[in-house]
Motif scaffolding. Structure first.
Motif, mmCIF file in Angstrom:
data_model
loop_
_atom_site.group_PDB
_atom_site.id
_atom_site.type_symbol
_atom_site.label_atom_id
_atom_site.label_comp_id
_atom_site.label_asym_id
_atom_site.label_seq_id
_atom_site.Cartn_x
_atom_site.Cartn_y
_atom_site.Cartn_z
ATOM 1 N N ASP A 121 0.877 -1.161 0.000
ATOM 2 C CA ASP A 121 0.000 0.000 0.000
ATOM 3 C C ASP A 121 0.919 1.216 0.000
ATOM 4 O OD1 ASP A 121 -1.620 2.199 0.690
ATOM 5 O OD2 ASP A 121 -3.006 0.938 1.810
ATOM 6 N N ASN A 122 1.097 1.802 -1.175
ATOM 7 C CA ASN A 122 2.053 2.899 -1.289
ATOM 8 C C ASN A 122 1.668 4.087 -0.398
ATOM 9 O OD1 ASN A 122 2.397 1.165 -3.587
ATOM 10 N ND2 ASN A 122 3.731 2.739 -4.442
ATOM 11 N N ALA A 123 0.378 4.347 -0.280
ATOM 12 C CA ALA A 123 -0.068 5.491 0.505
ATOM 13 C C ALA A 123 0.269 5.323 1.981
ATOM 14 C CB ALA A 123 -1.566 5.696 0.326
ATOM 15 N N LYS A 124 0.271 4.091 2.446
ATOM 16 C CA LYS A 124 0.569 3.804 3.855
ATOM 17 C C LYS A 124 2.014 3.382 4.047
ATOM 18 C CE LYS A 124 -4.138 2.359 5.054
ATOM 19 N NZ LYS A 124 -4.970 1.251 5.591
ATOM 20 N N ASN A 125 2.788 3.314 2.961
ATOM 21 C CA ASN A 125 4.180 2.839 3.053
ATOM 22 C C ASN A 125 4.258 1.516 3.791
ATOM 23 O OD1 ASN A 125 5.419 5.039 1.684
ATOM 24 N ND2 ASN A 125 5.130 6.292 3.513
ATOM 25 N N THR A 126 3.367 0.616 3.436
ATOM 26 C CA THR A 126 3.258 -0.659 4.131
ATOM 27 C C THR A 126 3.281 -1.803 3.121
ATOM 28 O OG1 THR A 126 2.008 0.330 5.943
ATOM 29 C CG2 THR A 126 1.828 -2.051 5.669
ATOM 30 N N VAL A 127 3.982 -2.844 3.482
ATOM 31 C CA VAL A 127 4.003 -4.057 2.681
ATOM 32 C C VAL A 127 3.420 -5.190 3.510
ATOM 33 C CG1 VAL A 127 6.352 -4.736 3.357
ATOM 34 C CG2 VAL A 127 5.419 -5.484 1.163
ATOM 35 N N TYR A 128 2.739 -6.101 2.841
ATOM 36 C CA TYR A 128 2.067 -7.211 3.510
ATOM 37 C C TYR A 128 2.579 -8.533 2.955
ATOM 38 C CZ TYR A 128 -1.163 -3.371 4.465
ATOM 39 O OH TYR A 128 -1.715 -2.167 4.846
ATOM 40 N N LEU A 129 2.461 -9.561 3.780
ATOM 41 C CA LEU A 129 2.735 -10.920 3.332
ATOM 42 C C LEU A 129 1.577 -11.785 3.808
ATOM 43 C CD1 LEU A 129 4.795 -12.730 1.848
ATOM 44 C CD2 LEU A 129 5.649 -13.389 4.120
ATOM 45 N N GLN A 130 0.726 -12.158 2.864
ATOM 46 C CA GLN A 130 -0.381 -13.064 3.171
ATOM 47 C C GLN A 130 0.134 -14.495 3.029
ATOM 48 O OE1 GLN A 130 -3.650 -12.441 4.177
ATOM 49 N NE2 GLN A 130 -3.724 -14.670 4.433
ATOM 50 N N MET A 131 0.061 -15.246 4.104
ATOM 51 C CA MET A 131 0.587 -16.602 4.124
ATOM 52 C C MET A 131 -0.562 -17.574 4.314
ATOM 53 S SD MET A 131 4.026 -16.001 6.419
ATOM 54 C CE MET A 131 3.105 -15.665 7.914
ATOM 55 N N ASN A 132 -0.795 -18.419 3.318
ATOM 56 C CA ASN A 132 -1.855 -19.414 3.362
ATOM 57 C C ASN A 132 -1.271 -20.821 3.322
ATOM 58 O OD1 ASN A 132 -3.808 -17.311 3.223
ATOM 59 N ND2 ASN A 132 -3.649 -17.286 0.992
ATOM 60 N N SER A 133 -2.090 -21.785 3.670
ATOM 61 C CA SER A 133 -1.664 -23.192 3.648
ATOM 62 C C SER A 133 -0.322 -23.362 4.359
ATOM 63 C CB SER A 133 -1.575 -23.692 2.207
ATOM 64 O OG SER A 133 -2.814 -23.574 1.548
ATOM 65 N N LEU A 134 -0.217 -22.801 5.527
ATOM 66 C CA LEU A 134 1.055 -22.817 6.253
ATOM 67 C C LEU A 134 1.453 -24.225 6.647
ATOM 68 C CD1 LEU A 134 0.543 -19.584 8.304
ATOM 69 C CD2 LEU A 134 2.528 -20.062 6.873
ATOM 70 N N LYS A 135 2.754 -24.453 6.632
ATOM 71 C CA LYS A 135 3.337 -25.740 6.973
ATOM 72 C C LYS A 135 4.274 -25.566 8.157
ATOM 73 C CE LYS A 135 3.497 -26.902 2.026
ATOM 74 N NZ LYS A 135 4.390 -27.305 0.906
ATOM 75 N N PRO A 136 4.524 -26.640 8.914
ATOM 76 C CA PRO A 136 5.483 -26.521 10.027
ATOM 77 C C PRO A 136 6.843 -25.999 9.570
ATOM 78 C CG PRO A 136 4.219 -28.536 10.229
ATOM 79 C CD PRO A 136 3.843 -27.939 8.913
ATOM 80 N N GLU A 137 7.265 -26.318 8.362
ATOM 81 C CA GLU A 137 8.562 -25.854 7.876
ATOM 82 C C GLU A 137 8.582 -24.355 7.563
ATOM 83 O OE1 GLU A 137 6.797 -28.462 6.724
ATOM 84 O OE2 GLU A 137 6.979 -28.642 4.530
ATOM 85 N N ASP A 138 7.429 -23.698 7.639
ATOM 86 C CA ASP A 138 7.382 -22.241 7.495
ATOM 87 C C ASP A 138 7.716 -21.534 8.810
ATOM 88 O OD1 ASP A 138 4.510 -22.669 5.422
ATOM 89 O OD2 ASP A 138 6.547 -22.193 4.748
ATOM 90 N N THR A 139 7.857 -22.298 9.884
ATOM 91 C CA THR A 139 8.189 -21.723 11.183
ATOM 92 C C THR A 139 9.538 -21.022 11.116
ATOM 93 O OG1 THR A 139 6.913 -23.353 12.411
ATOM 94 C CG2 THR A 139 8.710 -22.258 13.593
ATOM 95 N N ALA A 140 9.556 -19.750 11.509
ATOM 96 C CA ALA A 140 10.776 -18.949 11.429
ATOM 97 C C ALA A 140 10.503 -17.564 11.997
ATOM 98 C CB ALA A 140 11.242 -18.811 9.982
#
Length: 118
Positions: free
Chosen positions: A73-92
């Motif tokens: 969102d350029n106006a808010k100077n914000t970046v997002y990361l939508q994470m779906n179908s999470l797996k245990p190996e995504d733990t970090a």
């Protein structure tokens, strides 16, 4: 200088979803791209996803393609990361990073923990 503050981490069951946010402040007028990296316990930091501030082109690590989506969102100077179908190996610990020169990700946030239980 650019300051980055991440939020949105937490504990989720495998198959669940989380959305991380990263708010940038300071020298944001020269933002070139922003990215997400992660570091599992005892391992090296690895690239997850990035987005170009102008145009919005994105690219991903093979391990998250089709499951994660980066947006901004350029106006808010914000970046997002939508994470779906999470797996245990995504733990970090997930880190937000900013590149204002086109050369490298020079600025980093403090990190936010994501834990995926099986």
């Amino acid at each position: 200088q650019v300051q980055l503050v991440e939020s949105g981490g937490g504990l989720v069951q495998a198959g669940g979803s989380l959305r991380l946010s990263c708010a940038a402040s300071g020298r944001t007028f020269s933002m070139y791209r922003m990215g997400w990296f992660r570091q599992p316990a005892g391992k090296e930091r690895e690239f997850v996803a990035a987005i170009y501030w102008s145009g919005g082109n994105t690219y991903y690590a093979d391990s998250v393609k089709g499951r994660f989506a980066i947006s901004r969102d350029n106006a808010k100077n914000t970046v997002y990361l939508q994470m779906n179908s999470l797996k245990p190996e995504d733990t970090a610990v997930y880190y937000c990073a900013a590149d204002v020169s086109g050369a490298d990700f020079r600025y980093w946030g403090q990190g936010t923990q994501v834990t995926v239980s099986s």
